[in-house]
Design a protein around this motif. Structure first.
Motif, short mmCIF file in Angstrom:
data_model
loop_
_atom_site.label_atom_id
_atom_site.label_comp_id
_atom_site.label_asym_id
_atom_site.label_seq_id
_atom_site.Cartn_x
_atom_site.Cartn_y
_atom_site.Cartn_z
N TRP A 58 0.72 -1.24 0.08
CA TRP A 58 -0.07 -0.10 0.04
C TRP A 58 0.85 1.31 -0.02
CZ3 TRP A 58 -4.71 -0.36 -1.49
CH2 TRP A 58 -5.31 -1.68 -1.36
N LEU A 59 1.93 1.21 0.65
CA LEU A 59 2.86 2.49 0.59
C LEU A 59 3.49 2.56 -0.73
CD1 LEU A 59 4.96 2.01 3.83
CD2 LEU A 59 3.04 3.61 3.48
N ILE A 60 3.79 1.54 -1.48
CA ILE A 60 4.26 1.67 -3.00
C ILE A 60 3.10 1.91 -3.78
CG2 ILE A 60 4.88 0.47 -4.72
CD1 ILE A 60 6.48 -1.48 -2.98
N THR B 90 0.95 -6.49 -12.38
CA THR B 90 0.36 -7.87 -11.58
C THR B 90 0.25 -8.82 -12.77
OG1 THR B 90 -1.70 -7.20 -11.67
CG2 THR B 90 -0.52 -6.91 -9.82
N GLN B 91 0.36 -8.53 -13.88
CA GLN B 91 -0.19 -9.43 -15.13
C GLN B 91 0.99 -9.80 -15.88
OE1 GLN B 91 -3.06 -11.08 -15.17
NE2 GLN B 91 -3.67 -9.81 -13.50
N LEU C 267 -6.00 -10.25 -5.93
CA LEU C 267 -7.41 -10.41 -6.11
C LEU C 267 -8.10 -9.35 -6.95
CD1 LEU C 267 -9.61 -12.08 -5.05
CD2 LEU C 267 -10.05 -10.59 -3.28
N ILE C 268 -7.81 -8.07 -6.76
CA ILE C 268 -8.37 -7.01 -7.53
C ILE C 268 -8.01 -7.12 -9.11
CG2 ILE C 268 -8.66 -4.70 -7.75
CD1 ILE C 268 -8.39 -4.30 -4.80
N PHE C 269 -6.84 -7.38 -9.41
CA PHE C 269 -6.21 -7.47 -10.71
C PHE C 269 -6.39 -8.58 -11.48
CE2 PHE C 269 -4.72 -3.47 -8.48
CZ PHE C 269 -5.28 -2.37 -9.45
N ASP D 299 6.31 -8.84 -6.09
CA ASP D 299 4.96 -9.54 -6.06
C ASP D 299 3.93 -8.87 -5.34
OD1 ASP D 299 2.94 -11.25 -6.81
OD2 ASP D 299 3.97 -13.03 -5.82
N PHE D 300 3.09 -8.20 -5.68
CA PHE D 300 1.95 -7.56 -4.81
C PHE D 300 1.39 -8.98 -4.14
CE2 PHE D 300 2.99 -4.18 -7.36
CZ PHE D 300 2.91 -3.20 -6.48
N GLY D 301 0.92 -8.84 -3.21
CA GLY D 301 0.08 -9.96 -2.48
C GLY D 301 -1.07 -9.67 -2.27
N GLY D 302 -1.91 -10.94 -1.83
CA GLY D 302 -3.37 -10.86 -1.35
C GLY D 302 -4.21 -10.16 -2.18
#
Length: 161
Positions: free
Chosen positions: A18-20, A121-122, A138-140, A131-134
């Motif tokens: 979330w900071l990134i 993410t793709q 889920l959103i993307f 790697d963004f997690g969780g």
């Protein structure tokens, strides 16, 4: 408990993802305010086009011997070459001297960050870097990808008007 302790606790409790994302939104808003929303639009569309071109590299004349699907270093090199090119091509075809109001800059910054997050993410090359997690994954994911692209494009075109 002192104020500095409270602020330190609140910052450390925020996930790095979330900071990134927040930092990317702020940077894109500043770019839109300084240089116009067309630069953020060019950045978002350039990243989308570059990630779409990456799978075409192994089937291209003169480049068919390079396997970008298994060699992440070569895939990163090609993405690093294609992204600036697609950004420049889009930027050259846009009106870069348009006046951007603060609300347009905020709208462009958020929509541009959503498009960049979707591409990040793709694209396996970028996911290998971070790697963004969780919740972000889920959103993307696949079921929402089309809607994120269409909503971002609609919002970016509105921010240009």
């Amino acid at each position: 408990m002192s104020t500095s302790t409270l602020s330190a606790l609140s910052i450390t409790s925020v996930p790095a993802d979330w900071l990134i994302i927040g930092g990317a939104i702020v940077v894109l808003i500043l770019i839109a305010m300084y240089a116009g929303s067309s630069n953020v639009i060019s950045l978002a569309l350039g990243s989308l086009v570059a990630s779409s071109l990456l799978p075409l590299v192994p089937n291209t004349v003169f480049l068919s011997s390079i396997n970008t699907s298994s060699d992440t270093t070569m895939a990163a090199v090609f993405f690093a070459m294609m992204f600036p090119l697609t950004f420049i091509f889009r930027w050259m075809t846009s009106d870069v001297l348009g006046i951007t109001t603060p609300i347009q800059a905020i709208i462009a910054g958020v929509a541009g960050a959503a498009m960049l997050l979707l591409v990040w993410t793709q694209t396996p090359v970028l996911t290998a870097l971070w790697d963004f997690g969780g919740l972000i994954d889920l959103i993307f994911t696949e079921p929402y990808r089309l809607w994120v692209i269409l909503a971002s494009l609609l919002i970016l075109s509105f921010s240009k008007a």
